[in-house]
Design a protein around this motif. Structure first.
Motif, PDB file in Angstrom:
ATOM      1  N   GLY A  88       0.819  -1.211   0.000  1.00  9.77           N
ATOM      2  CA  GLY A  88       0.000   0.000   0.000  1.00  9.77           C
ATOM      3  C   GLY A  88       0.849   1.255   0.000  1.00  9.77           C
TER       4      GLY A  88
ATOM      5  N   GLN B   7      -9.131   0.825  -0.959  1.00 12.38           N
ATOM      6  CA  GLN B   7      -8.334   0.880   0.265  1.00 12.38           C
ATOM      7  C   GLN B   7      -6.896   0.482  -0.049  1.00 12.38           C
ATOM      8  OE1 GLN B   7     -10.697  -1.785   2.815  1.00 12.38           O
ATOM      9  NE2 GLN B   7     -10.920  -0.062   4.228  1.00 12.38           N
ATOM     10  N   LEU B   8      -5.962   1.117   0.641  1.00  9.51           N
ATOM     11  CA  LEU B   8      -4.558   0.723   0.510  1.00  9.51           C
ATOM     12  C   LEU B   8      -4.397  -0.709   1.013  1.00  9.51           C
ATOM     13  CD1 LEU B   8      -2.734   3.925   1.824  1.00  9.51           C
ATOM     14  CD2 LEU B   8      -2.992   3.206  -0.557  1.00  9.51           C
TER      15      LEU B   8
ATOM     16  N   ALA C 229      -3.176   7.586   2.967  1.00 12.49           N
ATOM     17  CA  ALA C 229      -4.356   7.452   2.114  1.00 12.49           C
ATOM     18  C   ALA C 229      -4.674   8.783   1.411  1.00 12.49           C
ATOM     19  CB  ALA C 229      -5.544   6.996   2.950  1.00 12.49           C
TER      20      ALA C 229
ATOM     21  N   ASN D 231      -1.672   5.946   8.625  1.00 10.22           N
ATOM     22  CA  ASN D 231      -2.603   5.322   7.674  1.00 10.22           C
ATOM     23  C   ASN D 231      -3.444   6.383   6.940  1.00 10.22           C
ATOM     24  OD1 ASN D 231      -4.106   3.450   6.265  1.00 10.22           O
ATOM     25  ND2 ASN D 231      -5.380   2.868   8.012  1.00 10.22           N
ATOM     26  N   ASN D 232      -4.047   7.277   7.693  1.00  7.83           N
ATOM     27  CA  ASN D 232      -4.908   8.306   7.087  1.00  7.83           C
ATOM     28  C   ASN D 232      -4.107   9.267   6.207  1.00  7.83           C
ATOM     29  OD1 ASN D 232      -7.222   7.291   8.322  1.00  7.83           O
ATOM     30  ND2 ASN D 232      -6.829   8.452  10.202  1.00  7.83           N
TER      31      ASN D 232
ATOM     32  N   ARG E   9      -3.674  -0.717  -4.096  1.00  3.67           N
ATOM     33  CA  ARG E   9      -4.960  -0.665  -3.371  1.00  3.67           C
ATOM     34  C   ARG E   9      -5.861  -1.778  -3.882  1.00  3.67           C
ATOM     35  NH1 ARG E   9      -5.541   5.172  -5.501  1.00  3.67           N
ATOM     36  NH2 ARG E   9      -3.334   4.821  -5.335  1.00  3.67           N
TER      37      ARG E   9
ATOM     38  N   ALA F 202      -6.306   7.573  -1.930  1.00  2.84           N
ATOM     39  CA  ALA F 202      -6.938   6.284  -1.663  1.00  2.84           C
ATOM     40  C   ALA F 202      -7.639   6.355  -0.315  1.00  2.84           C
ATOM     41  CB  ALA F 202      -5.896   5.162  -1.666  1.00  2.84           C
ATOM     42  N   LYS F 203      -8.285   5.240   0.040  1.00  7.43           N
ATOM     43  CA  LYS F 203      -8.916   5.152   1.343  1.00  7.43           C
ATOM     44  C   LYS F 203      -7.962   4.463   2.305  1.00  7.43           C
ATOM     45  CE  LYS F 203     -13.616   5.031  -0.516  1.00  7.43           C
ATOM     46  NZ  LYS F 203     -14.841   4.232  -0.662  1.00  7.43           N
ATOM     47  N   PRO F 204      -8.087   4.782   3.611  1.00  3.31           N
ATOM     48  CA  PRO F 204      -7.175   4.156   4.581  1.00  3.31           C
ATOM     49  C   PRO F 204      -7.262   2.635   4.533  1.00  3.31           C
ATOM     50  CG  PRO F 204      -8.375   5.971   5.589  1.00  3.31           C
ATOM     51  CD  PRO F 204      -9.005   5.741   4.245  1.00  3.31           C
ATOM     52  N   ALA F 205      -6.123   2.006   4.821  1.00  6.18           N
ATOM     53  CA  ALA F 205      -6.053   0.543   4.799  1.00  6.18           C
ATOM     54  C   ALA F 205      -6.781  -0.038   6.000  1.00  6.18           C
ATOM     55  CB  ALA F 205      -4.599   0.092   4.806  1.00  6.18           C
TER      56      ALA F 205
END
Length: 1686
Positions: free
Chosen positions: A1574, A1585-1586, A1649, A1645-1646, A1579, A1654-1657
């Motif tokens: 990620g 998501q990552l 992203a 994480n945030n 993703r 991308a969206k958080p993992a």
């Protein structure tokens, strides 16, 4: 002499014991005469010089006087014993009693007969025992007993065959032979006394019958029984037990009652006999072929004793040997008179009662006695040893008394309280035999004919033994009186006989052991409830551990979530272990092993004995049940159940240690402050101490086929602490099929006691530690030898298990990986199993070779007894080698290492010396067969060979901590399915890092040398054709050819030197260099590649400098012509003005000069220099570069003019329809990601090229085509390394942008150069100087000071400053390279990552990940600035180079002064010429009009100016910022360091982590630490998501990927090397290895992203628990840094 009136006088200087006459005369009175005798002086400094058991030797100093002799009187308790007279000052008093105090009086006797008062000394004779001990060299062991570790020690005596030369060597000779089960051990004669005198060199003997008659007997030699008695008396209980076991296997009798001739007491050797376990087959089991296996001291057997009364003509012991031997096989169980040294007088062994056992084999034709029987033999006359005789009478079923005088028999036996039958054995042929006396005795004792055995004239020895055997057999058949050795202890107590088991330590150990084992009824249930942690929980943990690595059941789950779940399960199991209270059994066990050393050892021995007895009974019952069930083939399920019970019914001490290991490992999951954890921290040290005491440590848990790594590691760490610094080890292991005598082989070879035939199923791998003595350490280069014994491969107990083959492979790989010498044990009779084991072994050796280790191998073929075996098996050896080669090829194919064709490619193996043929173990049919002497001798030869092989393993010897790390690394790799693919080890990494470090040193030395050489060459080229030129060559091209030739020679010299360094590096014995052997070729190629790369760079720089110089030659000629005309005009003007003979003012002179200047310039045809169109040159080079790309590239070039490129920032705008380019299953780059990735790549390339262009511009030279060629080379190199999808449009537009920008800057550089060097401009610049010179000459002013200043300021100062800046860059790099972070590529990565996590700044992480090269360059620059920002850091370097220039200039001035020229111009030119190879000197200041100035005066001012110049330059350097200095440096330190640490520039195809491999020409890329994909913008499809997957986990999973490289086909990650052949993505060195990036991704994480659109993992639970400290620790482990155990 005279004296005043007094009544006494002192007379001095007289001699003792002499007559003197004194005459006393009173003045004027009569004379008085007096005779006086002086007292004799006693002997002085009397001392005892030697003491034996029967003699005392004394020595004293002789007193003054006429001594005739000395009188020696010896007394005891006031009674005179001896009186001697001696004329010397020494005396030996003999025939004394042992252990008695004596007073010795020594008096001096003078020649006149007078005797002095005696000098007295007291002395005590040695006891018989003490004397015997001293005679044998055992004096030190009378109180401090010999320990097991001492007798197991490997010393020079254990591997040499020197004959025994003195009595002190006999003891160790016997011990050495006995520990190897050699039945000839009792042959203890020093040397043969029967050596015949040779006549001459021909070897013929003389005839000398008298000499034959005078051959001495063995009276002065040592009786074997004395040796055995001494050995048992000076050994501790554990050695005694070992000796008894070895003697029993050799079918020697062993001590039952051990006498002490000093104390007159004897000891029952119950403890010593407890180690003996015997198998036999009684008649009841003959048909079923069953057998009895019992600990002999517990067996209830009839004891038959043999004693002697008085002197006897029959040899009791020899008759006993015949009694116990059948006609096919005679063996000397008891020492007798006719054995070697058997006739030597016994000194300390009289009163010794020996015991042996006759055990039937179940064959009535071979068995002498059908039932087992114990035979005792008392040494000495029973009249002298009534206690021993009484003991035997009360414990024996029958006592056979050998006698010759009947009356003495009656007297003794009549008073004896005996429970046994009495048999009288006599020799009728003896002179003292009386039939009447015998008859009287028989009647009085109530004996019948059956109780009397007589040897008469008609009876030979065979008949007599037959008769005796019948009587013994009859006595054995009456089985009412049986007794075990254990029960004899009560009789011993009644009679006052000591029992060694009564010692407090032994009884305490027994009490503790019994408290544990007494509770055992059902072994399986006991293990379940008393040892719960090492049972099911440990098995489940093992399965989870392997699944964490192999990921066989992950299916479609997310790998990191799946692995996180596994870790949660492990954590729960550890919690479950900690929730279980410690069982009573384990509480007792840990308490007992925490006791004092001796008590602890007794406890463990008792535990072993008790548990073996229990298991033996249980297994015996199960085997009987198995026999019953196997008759009915329908009972398959029951048979399988019994099989499982057989495997589970084994219970040994190792099970308790396994439980203890699990208790300890579980406690580590508790908080450090937890009391339970703290109370268990001492356990590893206890276990380490046990290793030193000779107890084995279980490496591999035989039940779960797993290693409790933390437990084993901590034990070895504690062991290292106990023995450091003497902690070097070498390892010997044995592998083989089960029941082929592996453990027996090791026991025989090293005297150890691995479990054999213990009645239990032996599983796992055990290690023992054997100390190496000081006398052999220099040969072995180690302090200990580790012996590893393994369970048998192809074990029937494991054959039922599905993973038995996997288990065998794991075990073989582990032990081969740990060993320096591996013994492969092969039983020749089973070819199928032989092939199976060879296949396993070849796989193991291949794996080791591939990870850099090549252990030595020795094949052992057992049960081959023919003396011609080696010769006859030549064909077999050839066949074996062929099979090994075939198996190597098959294994190589399976391991994907097909370059290995032969077994010898894998390891060091010589078919002639690598095979040992060993005969069978037993000499005859067990149980009465002794060990075959051929077996022992052959194993001894094998041992010597093994020791020699170990001596050749000097470079592979490890310390204990390295051995610990090997275990961890090997087992971690074994847990993966693909060993070679997974193996990582700190030692291997350390060896690789050392090699990288060394290579980097060589590389920098090479580069630095060539930098210096090129700089000097450029200096020479710049000075070519000037007064500073050092060469006589006038043609520049010719000079350049010569320089290139010199460069080639220099390059070849350094290439050869580096290759030699590499060769020498791998020849050194230390540093485990052999582990990096696999990288040798890569580094060799790197050296060759470096040479080629440097050669190209050097030639390019020389060519560029030459071409620029060539361009300047025309300018120089024009300038020289113009200058010459101007100078002539000036000189003419001076002459003209002087002829006027009027005084002219400066104004008038200026007007005259200006007029002349204008007129002269009109005569010169000056034309401005033409500038070149650099865009045209660059366009041509660009088109040439893209010519091989096809016509489309040329078309694209034609679409835009180069002048229009590079004006705006470059922005990648792809053409065509937007589409998604898939890279892996469910994971991809979005279109915008691709654009962004390309944009980042272009920015890096543009930045690199801009740095290159700026560097060229800073040199202020003319443009050369090599400059743009270098830039295009940088672009091509960077584009080739990136795996981002590239199209021709992208490449052309990027090159146009960079070349357009570069051409624009090079155009300006070229124009500036033209302007700077324009002849007209240069003339105008010199006008003012020439006018001033003109006026000075006209006025005849002294020009020395002015010209010195001008020469210094315009010529020397710029050259010196330039030299300092040319040299300073190398110094800064040198300084930076002393820092750890720049030593290797991996060290740099570790440092930069540790710095990142310490900053806790997301932007830094983002920059590192997304703009790696930019971040690294900035980081390096910051580090350089940080270190050199202080003034003192650079000052030393600047001063050194400045001073070297000043020294060189001063030397040049001195030399020029010596040449005495008539012109200052020539003087200055000579100085320049001397400095021409060091400094680039401007010629402008030399074109000057000079008068006849004083040369010395000029030199004086020049020296003064040099001082001012030095100060000015120092101030300038001091006031210049470091950042400014960096721009002036020819060698940019930040660029050099960047090129050093950036490596090859390749990135992981999945997570984009950079390659960590050293050298530039490596064929395989790897990274120490991979990160979640990620972070590389991967993703999940759909969710955006990552991803959290890590490629080092993916490559061992069953997941698939697809990308353009796979032609969009899915392939397993496990086969990634099919696509990315040059990448080696290794699984994590531990499951926590990636904790660093897991922590980073979880923390940011945030932010990631958002930055990556991308969206958080979905972060796995276990990642959230990782702390910063754990992240740092994982980083250290990944880069193999020292990590302290928590």
């Amino acid at each position: 002499m005279e004296t005043e009136d007094c009544s006494c006088v002192d007379v001095e200087g007289l001699h003792p014991g002499t007559d003197y006459t004194f005459t006393i005369t009173r003045i004027a009175e009569t004379v008085t005469t007096l005779s006086v005798v002086t007292e004799p002086v006693p002997p002085e400094a009397i001392r005892v010089s030697d003491v034996s058991n029967e003699s005392l030797s004394l020595q004293w100093d002789v007193p003054t006087g006429e001594v005739k002799s000395f009188i020696v009187a010896c007394s005891s308790d006031g009674e005179l014993v001896q009186e001697l007279n001696t004329e010397t000052n020494t005396v030996t008093i003999t025939s004394l009693r042992p252990g008695v105090h004596y007073a010795v009086h020594v008096s001096t006797q003078l020649r006149n007969g007078r005797i002095s008062k005696p000098a007295v000394i007291s002395a005590k004779t040695m006891t018989d025992l003490a004397f015997q001990f001293e005679d044998l060299g055992l004096k030190d062991y009378m109180t401090k007993k010999i320990s097991l570790s001492k007798i197991l020690e490997i010393d020079e005596k254990t591997i040499t065959d020197q004959p025994v030369k003195c009595k002190s060597e006999i003891f160790w000779y016997f011990l050495k032979k006995l520990m190897m089960f050699n039945v000839t051990a009792r042959n203890v004669k020093l040397t043969s006394e029967c050596d015949l005198v040779k006549d001459d060199a021909s070897g013929k003997t003389k005839l000398d019958l008298k000499n034959l008659l005078n051959i001495p007997n063995a009276g002065g030699l040592l009786n074997p029984l004395d040796l055995i008695t001494a050995l048992f008396l000076c050994s501790d209980g554990f050695v005694q037990q070992e000796l008894a076991l070895k003697m029993s296997m050799c079918q020697y009798s062993v001590p039952l009652l051990l006498p002490n001739c000093d104390t007159k007491q004897c000891t029952l050797m119950l403890w010593a006999l407890r180690g003996i376990v015997k198998k036999y087959r009684p008649p009841a089991l003959s048909e079923s072929k069953g057998f009895m296996e019992e600990r002999i001291v517990s067996s209830e057997l009839p004891l038959i004793s043999f004693v002697r009364l008085g002197e006897c003509s029959l040899s009791k012991s020899e008759i006993l040997n015949k009694l116990l031997s059948n006609s096919q096989q005679y063996h000397d169980t008891f020492v007798h008179h006719n054995m070697e040294c058997g006739d030597s007088p016994r000194k300390i062994s009289n009163g010794l009662a020996e015991i042996t056992w006759y055990l039937p084999c179940g064959n009535k034709n071979m068995d002498i006695f059908s039932e087992p029987v114990a035979i005792a033999n008392l040494r000495g006359d029973i009249e002298s040893y009534e206690t021993q005789f009484s003991f035997l009478c009360q414990t024996s079923a029958a006592v056979f008394v050998f006698f010759e005088s009947g009356l003495s028999v009656f007297k003794l036996l009549n008073h004896q309280n005996y429970k046994s039958q009495i048999f009288l054995v006599g020799n009728v042929q003896s002179k003292t035999f009386s039939l009447n006396d015998l008859e009287q005795v028989a009647i009085k004792l109530g004996l019948t004919n059956s109780n009397i055995i007589l040897k008469n004239k008609s009876m030979n020895d065979a008949d007599f033994v037959k008769c005796l055997r019948k009587s013994v057999s009859d006595a054995v058949d009456n089985q009412y009186n049986k007794i075990s050795v254990e029960k004899m202890a009560s009789v011993a107590h009644e009679l006052g006989v000591l029992v060694e088991e009564d010692s407090a330590e032994c009884q305490a150990g027994k009490k503790n052991a019994d408290a544990i084992t007494a509770e055992i009824e059902n072994i399986m249930q006991y293990k379940k409830y008393q040892l719960p942690l090492r049972g099911q929980i440990w098995s489940e943990l093992t399965c989870l551990e392997k699944e964490e690595f192999r990921l066989q059941k992950v299916g479609s789950q997310n790998i990191e979530h799946y692995r996180s779940n596994l870790q949660e399960q492990k954590s729960e199991l550890r919690k479950k272990q900690n929730s279980l209270a410690m069982s009573p059994a384990m509480t007792c066990f840990i308490s007992a092993i925490s006791s004092q050393c001796i008590e602890r050892r007794y406890f463990l021995k008792w535990m072993q004995i008790n548990l073996d007895n229990l298991s033996r009974t249980k297994l015996s019952d199960l085997r009987e049940l198995y026999k019953e069930k196997i008759r009915d083939l329908s009972n398959k399920e029951e048979l399988k159940e019994i099989d499982c019970q057989l495997s589970s019914s084994s219970l040994g001490v190792e099970h308790f240690f396994r439980e203890m290991g699990q208790i300890y490992e579980a406690s580590l999951y508790l908080p450090k402050t937890d009391l339970s954890r703290q109370q268990l921290q001492h356990l590893p040290r206890l276990c380490a101490q046990l290793l030193l005491d000779g107890f084995p440590l279980e490496l591999v848990d035989g039940d779960t086929s797993n290693i409790p790594l933390r437990w084993v590691s901590d034990v070895l760490s504690q062991l290292n602490d106990l023995v450091s610094p003497k902690n070097k080890i070498l390892v010997v292991t044995v592998l083989g099929v089960q029941s082929t005598g592996k453990s027996t082989l090791l026991n025989t070879m090293f005297g150890v006691q691995f479990a054999v035939s213990s009645g239990r199923c032996s599983r796992g791998a055990f290690m023992l530690l054997i100390k190496v003595s000081e006398d052999i350490k220099k040969d072995l280069n180690c302090d200990f030898v580790v012996i590893i014994d393994t369970e048998g491969l192809k074990s029937p107990e494991l054959a039922q298990l599905d993973n038995s083959h996997e288990h065998d492979n794991e075990l073989a790989t582990l032990v081969v990986g740990l060993s320096d010498v591996t013994i492969i044990n092969i039983a020749m009779e089973n070819s199928t199993e032989m092939k199976d084991i060879l296949q396993i072994v070849v796989h193991a050796f291949l794996r080791m070779k591939e990870v850099g280790k090549r252990p030595k191998c020795q094949f052992v073929h057992q049960n081959v007894s023919d003396v011609s075996a080696h010769e006859k098996n030549l064909r077999d050896r050839k066949l074996l080698l062929e099979q090994l080669n075939d198996m190597t090829q098959a294994a190589a194919k399976m391991e994907k290492k097909e370059e290995n064709k032969n077994f010898t490619d894998v390891m060091e193996y010589n078919p002639e010396t690598g095979n040992c043929y060993i005969p069978g173990l037993w000499n005859g049919n067990p149980p009465m067969a002794p060990v075959n002497v051929g077996y022992s001798e052959t194993v001894y030869d094998l041992k010597k060979n093994i020791i020699q092989l170990l001596g050749k393993c000097e470079s592979t010897s490890k310390n204990i901590l390295e051995f610990r790390d090997w275990i961890n690394s090997l087992w971690t790799a074994v847990k993966h399915e693909n060993f070679i693919f997974s193996f990582r080890n700190s030692l291997v990494a350390d060896a690789y890092m050392r090699l990288c470090t060394e290579y980097n040193k060589w590389e920098w030395e090479f580069k630095k040398e060539m930098y210096t050489w090129v700089t000097d060459a450029e200096t020479r080229i710049s000075n070519f054709g000037t007064v500073a030129a050092k060469t006589t060559i006038s043609n520049l091209r010719e000079y350049i050819t010569e320089l290139k030739s010199v460069a080639t020679t220099e390059l070849t010299k350094w290439e050869t030197m580096m290759l030699d360094n590499l060769k020498k590096y791998f020849e050194q014995p230390e540093g485990h260099v052999y582990l990096a052997e696999g990288y040798r070729e890569e580094f060799s190629n790197s050296i060759k590649s470096l040479r080629k790369q440097t050669e190209r760079s050097v030639f390019d720089q020389i060519t560029a400098a030459a071409d620029i110089k060539q361009g300047m030659e025309e300018l120089d000629k024009i300038r020289a012509t113009y200058t010459e005309k101007i100078e002539k005009a000036v000189c003419a003007l001076i002459d003209k003005c002087r002829k006027k003979q009027v005084k002219m003012t400066d104004k008038q002179l200026d007007e005259s000069f200006n007029k002349m200047w204008a007129e002269t310039l009109k005569t010169l045809s000056i034309s401005a220099l033409q500038t070149s169109n650099i865009f045209t040159s660059v366009s041509h080079q660009l088109r040439t570069n893209l010519s091989h790309k096809g016509s489309h590239a040329c078309e694209l070039l034609s679409e835009r003019r180069l002048q229009d490129c590079g004006l705006e920032p470059f922005t990648y705008t792809p053409k065509g329809q937007k589409k998604k380019i898939r890279l892996k299953v469910l994971e991809w780059f979005l279109w915008t990601d691709l654009v962004k990735a390309k944009q980042e790549i272009t920015e890096i390339i543009i930045s690199t090229c801009n740095h290159c262009v700026n560097d060229k511009i800073m040199r202020r030279t003319n443009y050369h085509d090599t400059y743009i060629q270098e830039i295009l080379h940088i672009i091509d190199e960077r584009l080739n390394k990136t795996d981002v999808y590239k199209d021709i449009e992208f490449e052309v537009s990027l090159k146009q942008h960079i070349c357009g920008s570069a051409a624009r800057m090079f155009q300006k550089m070229h124009e500036d150069f033209i302007q700077e060097n324009d002849p007209y401009r240069r003339l105008e610049n010199n006008k003012v100087k020439l006018c001033a010179d003109f006026k000075d000459v006209f006025h005849e002013r002294d020009q020395c000071q002015k010209k010195a200043e001008k020469f210094t300021n315009q010529c020397l100062e710029p050259a010196v400053e330039d030299f300092v800046y040319r040299s300073l860059g190398l110094d800064i790099v040198d300084k930076m390279l002393t820092r750890e972070e720049f030593s290797t590529r991996m060290s740099f990565q570790y440092s930069i990552l540790m710095d990142l996590i310490s900053k806790s700044d997301f932007k830094s992480f983002q920059s590192y990940i997304c703009s790696y090269e930019h971040y690294v360059k900035s980081w390096i620059t910051d580090r350089v600035k940080e270190i050199f920002s202080s003034e003192s850091a650079l000052c030393e370097f600047e001063d050194r180079h400045l001073q070297s220039c000043i020294d060189r200039i001063n030397a040049a001035i001195k030399k020029a002064k010596a040449e005495k020229t008539d012109s200052l111009k020539t003087f200055a030119e000579n100085i320049c010429k001397e400095l021409g190879d060091k400094l680039v000197i401007s010629q402008d200041a030399l074109f000057m009009v000079l008068n006849k100035a004083d040369q010395d005066q000029f030199a004086h001012w020049l020296n003064k100016c040099l001082g001012e110049m030095t100060k000015a330059l120092r101030d300038k350097f001091k006031n210049t910022t470091f950042e400014k200095k960096l721009t002036h440096l020819r060698v940019k330190p930040q660029n050099e360091l960047f090129n050093r640490v950036i490596g090859c520039g390749e990135q992981c195809p999945f997570c984009k982590i950079p390659c960590d491999a050293g050298g530039k020409a490596h064929t395989e890329h790897f990274a120490a630490l991979h990160r979640p994909d990620g972070l590389g913008r991967y993703r999940w499809d759909g969710s955006e998501q990552l991803t959290t997957d890590i490629c080092s986990s993916l490559v061992v999973s069953n997941m698939h990927f697809e990308c353009s490289a796979t032609q969009n086909k899915y392939i397993p990650y496990k086969r990634y090397k099919d696509i990315y052949k040059d990448w080696n993505i290794r699984p994590d060195v531990s499951l926590e290895a990636s904790d660093y990036w897991k922590y980073v991704m979880n923390k940011y994480n945030n932010e990631f992203a958002e930055a990556l659109y991308a969206k958080p993992a979905d972060i796995p639970t276990s990642w959230k628990k990782i702390t910063e400290e754990q992240a740092k620790k994982s980083l250290k482990e990944s880069f193999y840094r020292e990590v302290m155990s928590s």
